[in-house]
Design a protein around this motif. Structure first.
Motif, PDB file in Angstrom:
ATOM      1  N   PRO A  53      64.649  45.171  52.858  1.00  0.00           N
ATOM      2  CA  PRO A  53      65.741  44.666  53.705  1.00  0.00           C
ATOM      3  C   PRO A  53      66.797  45.732  53.972  1.00  0.00           C
ATOM      4  O   PRO A  53      67.037  46.616  53.150  1.00  0.00           O
ATOM      5  CB  PRO A  53      66.323  43.521  52.882  1.00  0.00           C
ATOM      6  N   ASN A  54      67.432  45.631  55.120  1.00  0.00           N
ATOM      7  CA  ASN A  54      68.514  46.544  55.481  1.00  0.00           C
ATOM      8  C   ASN A  54      69.851  46.084  54.912  1.00  0.00           C
ATOM      9  O   ASN A  54      70.813  46.823  54.933  1.00  0.00           O
ATOM     10  CB  ASN A  54      68.639  46.653  57.007  1.00  0.00           C
ATOM     11  N   VAL A  55      69.900  44.853  54.434  1.00  0.00           N
ATOM     12  CA  VAL A  55      71.143  44.261  53.966  1.00  0.00           C
ATOM     13  C   VAL A  55      71.048  44.034  52.471  1.00  0.00           C
ATOM     14  O   VAL A  55      70.025  43.586  51.968  1.00  0.00           O
ATOM     15  CB  VAL A  55      71.398  42.911  54.688  1.00  0.00           C
ATOM     16  N   SER A  56      72.116  44.305  51.762  1.00  0.00           N
ATOM     17  CA  SER A  56      72.175  44.026  50.337  1.00  0.00           C
ATOM     18  C   SER A  56      72.806  42.650  50.139  1.00  0.00           C
ATOM     19  O   SER A  56      73.896  42.380  50.635  1.00  0.00           O
ATOM     20  CB  SER A  56      73.017  45.087  49.625  1.00  0.00           C
ATOM     21  N   TYR A  57      72.114  41.797  49.418  1.00  0.00           N
ATOM     22  CA  TYR A  57      72.635  40.455  49.170  1.00  0.00           C
ATOM     23  C   TYR A  57      73.301  40.354  47.807  1.00  0.00           C
ATOM     24  O   TYR A  57      73.561  39.268  47.324  1.00  0.00           O
ATOM     25  CB  TYR A  57      71.508  39.427  49.291  1.00  0.00           C
TER      26      TYR A  57
END
Length: 185
Positions: A53-57
C-alpha cells in the motif's frame, strides 16, 4: 530481395551483400520476443508493487491530548491512546498504560496515602500504582516493575506544547527517562 541471395559470410569481396529473408524474420522474431518478455516483466513488477500500500494506516506517533487546563491535578487516563497523563500543578509527565509483558492495558489503583519519592533525582508525587489484569504484573507509581512477569518498567513519553494552539502533545515514539517533566511557565 530474392530467395537465392548470398549470405554475407559467403559473399566475395567487393560485391554488394544482401540478407536472406530468413535472417530478417529471425531478427524481427527475436525483437518481438524480447519486447514481449520486457512487457511481461514490467507488468509482473507492477503487479507485485500493487500489493504494497501507498498509505500507512498506523496510528500517528505525535498526538494532541488537549489543553493543559483540561487536565486535573493527579492522574487522567486516555483510553484511546492507552496513556496516563499526570499533572502536579504546572508539571506534567506521561506514562504508557501498555504492560511490558504481553501488551495488556494496565489499571491504575489509587494509593491510600500520597507519598513523595525522589525518582531519577527529581521529586515525584505517587498517587497511584499500576496492575496488569492479564498476568498479574505490578508497577509502582513511577512505572517501575515491582512484581510479576513484566520484564521492564512502563515507558514514559515525551510531552510538549503545540505552538499553534497551545495543546499538550505526546510523542508516542519518543520514550524518555523517568526524570523527564514538562513544566509550564
Amino acid at each position: 530481395m530474392s530467395e537465392d541471395a548470398i549470405h554475407p559470410k559467403d559473399a566475395p569481396r567487393g560485391e554488394p551483400v544482401t540478407f536472406f529473408k530468413k535472417d530478417r524474420r529471425e531478427f524481427l522474431m527475436r525483437l518481438g520476443i524480447g519486447a514481449g518478455v520486457v512487457a511481461v516483466g514490467y507488468q509482473g513488477a507492477a503487479s507485485l508493487r500493487s500489493l504494497v500500500p501507498n498509505v500507512s494506516y498506523d496510528a500517528p506517533t505525535t498526538v494532541k491530548l488537549g489543553l493543559p487546563g483540561d487536565f486535573p491535578d493527579g492522574l487522567k487516563f486516555l483510553p484511546d491512546l492507552r496513556l496516563f497523563v499526570f499533572r502536579d500543578n504546572k508539571v506534567f509527565h506521561a506514562i504508557s498504560a501498555v504492560c511490558t509483558h504481553l501488551g495488556c492495558t494496565v489499571r491504575a489503583e489509587a494509593l491510600s496515602s500520597i507519598e513523595t519519592r525522589t525518582v531519577a533525582g527529581q521529586p515525584l508525587k505517587m498517587t497511584h500504582r499500576f496492575q496488569c489484569p492479564c498476568h498479574g504484573s505490578r508497577y509502582s507509581g513511577d512505572g517501575g516493575n515491582v512484581a510479576g512477569p513484566a520484564p521492564k518498567p512502563l515507558a514514559w513519553y515525551h510531552l510538549s506544547i503545540a505552538p499553534d494552539d497551545g495543546q499538550l502533545v505526546a510523542d508516542l515514539a519518543q520514550e524518555v527517562g523517568h526524570d523527564f517533566r514538562l513544566t509550564l511557565a
